[in-house]
Scaffold this motif. Sequence first.
Motif, PDB file in Angstrom:
ATOM      1  N   LYS A 334       0.848  -1.197   0.000  1.00 16.02           N
ATOM      2  CA  LYS A 334       0.000   0.000   0.000  1.00 16.02           C
ATOM      3  C   LYS A 334       0.881   1.244   0.000  1.00 16.02           C
ATOM      4  CE  LYS A 334      -3.763  -2.249  -0.005  1.00 16.02           C
ATOM      5  NZ  LYS A 334      -3.304  -3.531   0.436  1.00 16.02           N
ATOM      6  N   PRO A 335       0.364   2.341  -0.552  1.00 17.84           N
ATOM      7  CA  PRO A 335       1.146   3.576  -0.544  1.00 17.84           C
ATOM      8  C   PRO A 335       1.388   4.041   0.885  1.00 17.84           C
ATOM      9  CG  PRO A 335      -1.100   3.970  -1.315  1.00 17.84           C
ATOM     10  CD  PRO A 335      -0.939   2.497  -1.204  1.00 17.84           C
ATOM     11  N   VAL A 341      -1.157   9.198  -4.349  1.00 14.47           N
ATOM     12  CA  VAL A 341      -1.694   7.968  -4.930  1.00 14.47           C
ATOM     13  C   VAL A 341      -2.144   8.222  -6.367  1.00 14.47           C
ATOM     14  CG1 VAL A 341      -3.398   6.145  -4.696  1.00 14.47           C
ATOM     15  CG2 VAL A 341      -2.490   7.253  -2.674  1.00 14.47           C
ATOM     16  N   LEU A 342      -2.862   9.326  -6.538  1.00 12.67           N
ATOM     17  CA  LEU A 342      -3.381   9.634  -7.870  1.00 12.67           C
ATOM     18  C   LEU A 342      -3.020  11.068  -8.236  1.00 12.67           C
ATOM     19  CD1 LEU A 342      -5.339   8.347 -10.074  1.00 12.67           C
ATOM     20  CD2 LEU A 342      -7.030   9.936  -9.165  1.00 12.67           C
ATOM     21  N   LYS A 343      -2.501  11.215  -9.451  1.00 15.47           N
ATOM     22  CA  LYS A 343      -2.211  12.568  -9.940  1.00 15.47           C
ATOM     23  C   LYS A 343      -2.909  12.718 -11.276  1.00 15.47           C
ATOM     24  CE  LYS A 343       1.767  15.413 -11.279  1.00 15.47           C
ATOM     25  NZ  LYS A 343       1.309  16.738 -10.842  1.00 15.47           N
ATOM     26  N   VAL A 344      -3.881  13.610 -11.290  1.00 19.94           N
ATOM     27  CA  VAL A 344      -4.640  13.869 -12.512  1.00 19.94           C
ATOM     28  C   VAL A 344      -4.087  15.156 -13.105  1.00 19.94           C
ATOM     29  CG1 VAL A 344      -6.923  14.397 -13.437  1.00 19.94           C
ATOM     30  CG2 VAL A 344      -6.683  12.770 -11.554  1.00 19.94           C
ATOM     31  N   ARG A 401      -0.014   5.922  -8.562  1.00 20.79           N
ATOM     32  CA  ARG A 401       1.162   5.482  -7.822  1.00 20.79           C
ATOM     33  C   ARG A 401       2.424   5.661  -8.669  1.00 20.79           C
ATOM     34  NH1 ARG A 401       0.018   0.015  -4.623  1.00 20.79           N
ATOM     35  NH2 ARG A 401       1.518   0.986  -3.247  1.00 20.79           N
ATOM     36  N   GLY A 402       2.474   6.788  -9.371  1.00 20.63           N
ATOM     37  CA  GLY A 402       3.659   7.117 -10.160  1.00 20.63           C
ATOM     38  C   GLY A 402       3.674   6.514 -11.556  1.00 20.63           C
ATOM     39  N   GLU A 403       2.748   5.592 -11.867  1.00 15.66           N
ATOM     40  CA  GLU A 403       2.716   4.955 -13.192  1.00 15.66           C
ATOM     41  C   GLU A 403       1.700   5.651 -14.083  1.00 15.66           C
ATOM     42  OE1 GLU A 403       3.967   1.694 -14.094  1.00 15.66           O
ATOM     43  OE2 GLU A 403       4.976   1.195 -12.197  1.00 15.66           O
ATOM     44  N   ASP A 404       2.077   5.839 -15.320  1.00 16.69           N
ATOM     45  CA  ASP A 404       1.159   6.443 -16.279  1.00 16.69           C
ATOM     46  C   ASP A 404       0.096   5.412 -16.678  1.00 16.69           C
ATOM     47  OD1 ASP A 404      -0.133   7.802 -18.208  1.00 16.69           O
ATOM     48  OD2 ASP A 404       1.633   8.244 -19.432  1.00 16.69           O
ATOM     49  N   SER A 414      -7.821  -1.638 -13.030  1.00 14.59           N
ATOM     50  CA  SER A 414      -8.306  -2.351 -11.867  1.00 14.59           C
ATOM     51  C   SER A 414      -7.246  -3.316 -11.341  1.00 14.59           C
ATOM     52  CB  SER A 414      -9.598  -3.073 -12.245  1.00 14.59           C
ATOM     53  OG  SER A 414      -9.653  -4.336 -11.665  1.00 14.59           O
ATOM     54  N   ARG A 415      -6.552  -3.970 -12.252  1.00 18.39           N
ATOM     55  CA  ARG A 415      -5.504  -4.910 -11.847  1.00 18.39           C
ATOM     56  C   ARG A 415      -4.388  -4.215 -11.071  1.00 18.39           C
ATOM     57  NH1 ARG A 415      -4.867  -9.958 -13.859  1.00 18.39           N
ATOM     58  NH2 ARG A 415      -6.658 -10.658 -15.081  1.00 18.39           N
ATOM     59  N   GLN A 416      -4.201  -2.908 -11.356  1.00 20.19           N
ATOM     60  CA  GLN A 416      -3.141  -2.186 -10.656  1.00 20.19           C
ATOM     61  C   GLN A 416      -3.580  -1.720  -9.273  1.00 20.19           C
ATOM     62  OE1 GLN A 416      -0.609   0.270 -12.715  1.00 20.19           O
ATOM     63  NE2 GLN A 416      -0.597  -1.042 -14.517  1.00 20.19           N
ATOM     64  N   GLY A 417      -4.844  -1.924  -8.938  1.00 20.16           N
ATOM     65  CA  GLY A 417      -5.264  -1.617  -7.575  1.00 20.16           C
ATOM     66  C   GLY A 417      -6.160  -0.406  -7.442  1.00 20.16           C
TER      67      GLY A 417
END
Length: 589
Positions: A334-335, A341-344, A401-404, A414-417
């Motif tokens: 978990k973060p 966690v999320l960057k829009v 979580r830092g991934e595009d 969804s698989r990424q959480g």
Amino acid sequence: MLKKQNIALILLAAAVPAIALLPLPDFWIAQLNYIGLYALVCLGLVLLTGVGGLTSFGQAAFVGIGAYTTAWLTLNTGMSPWLTLFVGLGLTAISALVVGLITLRMSGHYLPLATIAWGLALYYLMGNLDALGKYDGLLGLKSLTIGDVNIGQGRLFFVLTWAILLAGAVALLNLLDSRPGRAIRSLKGGSQMAEAMGINTFRYKVTIFVLAALFACVAGWLLAHFQRTVNPSAFGLKMGIEYLFMAVIGGVGHVWGAIVGAALIKLLDDYLQVALPALIGTSGSYEVIVFGVVMVLVLKYLPDGLWSLVAKKLPRPPRAVDWQNAADLPARSKPAAGDVVLKVDKIRKQFGGLTAVNDISFEIPAGQIVGLIGPNGAGKSTTFNLITGVLSKTSGQVLFRGEDISTLPSREISRQGMARTFQHVKMIADMTVLENVALGAYTRGSSGVLSSMLRTNKTEEQRMMKEAQRQLERIGMGAYLHEQAGNLAMGPQRLMEIARALCCDPALLLLDEPAAGLRHKEKQGLIQVLRQLQGEGMSILLVEHDMDLVMDVCDHLVVMEFGTLLTRGTPAEVQANPAVRAAYLGTEH
Ligand code: ADP
Ligand code: MG
């Protein structure tokens, strides 16, 4: 200890040899043989049409592949009929895969139409190939034998056919009550929810299409050696339609309905073929008209088929809880507190000339509840769908979580959480609450179709059930485990969706209007659940209309109006902002 269900199956299995020993006339044994063969085809249709919602008129063609493969190979190469079964299954799998891959992406009525075309094409192919004897077919097949014993006729064939049929039915029941089975049962409700649970819906559609074809192929193989001759008429469109009749009338959603439907149509068919021409005075296939009328009546007054009458009477004992000692499912890291966690970043969505979401940016720090609010039509749901991958972005980026994750489909996200609920509850009404919630754990398991059919998935299944129960208890729904989901009131339904999302072991939870349609008391319950999740460090994005609730639980608010960002801040800051008041006063009061 034996479960009641298992005892019933053992009795059923014992009934087959017992019937064979009865002094029934040979005619009736032959009838039972045909019924068993047809029911095998219908089993496939129960899976494909009843459970999966995909209609096929082309099953007879797959029966034909099974029958012609063994006929041609045993007559021309002297191959053992037992081996030819596997060649037939291979050919069937390949052709079903090709037909499925081409047609299953099409929506609506294309699939039934395509299966009609497929059935006709194969019928004419069988009827025109010299090697297959044209319309006369192939004659002189041998009966099936084991050693010197002929088991291809009469009572022994009956035992063989019905043993295969029962094994198929049990395998199917096992499958439906498993990780892939729940995924298959979610297909009928549209793909959005299933995909949001990480399920590749297209792959499952192809899978059940191939499985149904394989059931048909086995029936064809048996039929060829039973009749000792094959010709195209048994595999044409008329038979394809009749198989569907059988499945629908018996109860296309029930495994045992396959047998009821096959028996009824076979007996009725024989009777009408004699009775109707005598009544009308000329010969013809009038029975098809009667079947059509019966089917319309059944669909109108008994849409779940005849077996549903029986199913209603059968007791439905709650699932035996055998998973207390199961190990926990693997959990993701978990973060840490303070991580983003999320960057829009400047996401935009244009629908033609309308900019529904106009360069919106915000962040969700770990452990916070961020509320996304704004008047009707502000673009909240669209923003939600851009983040979760349901809609594609016109421009902009989303980092999880830092991934595009900007271009990933919802299934991968969804698989990424990242787990979500829906503005309009999406569930499988005829599954229990527990099973619905277990659907959320789909990506945390790996058991496939075969291991589920053979029940070698038991350990994983227990782990999933344990997790589903844990998540339901976590949000105070422990009393509803074995309830039918469709019987729940709106409040518990929404909580069930939250439990299902939690079952994904999410690093971020997205809730789309969880309070919509809730009564005051249910809303209080929801607030309590949200506070508790917050206390446990869950990160949440909350789209919500209810201002009291939002002000109550959110750490941070993002306010949208006409697709643009109006302001952001703490609930107190936002409440004090004159522009926000104007936006709400201007549109809502
Ligand atoms: P909210 O959820 O804040 O009420 P939406 O995101 O549903 O708002 O809608 C924002 C705007 O985008 C509205 O004007 C709506 O009519 C429009 N819109 C939403 N979805 C579509 C669509 N699929 N096609 C065209 N316009 C859409
Ligand atoms: Mg909305």
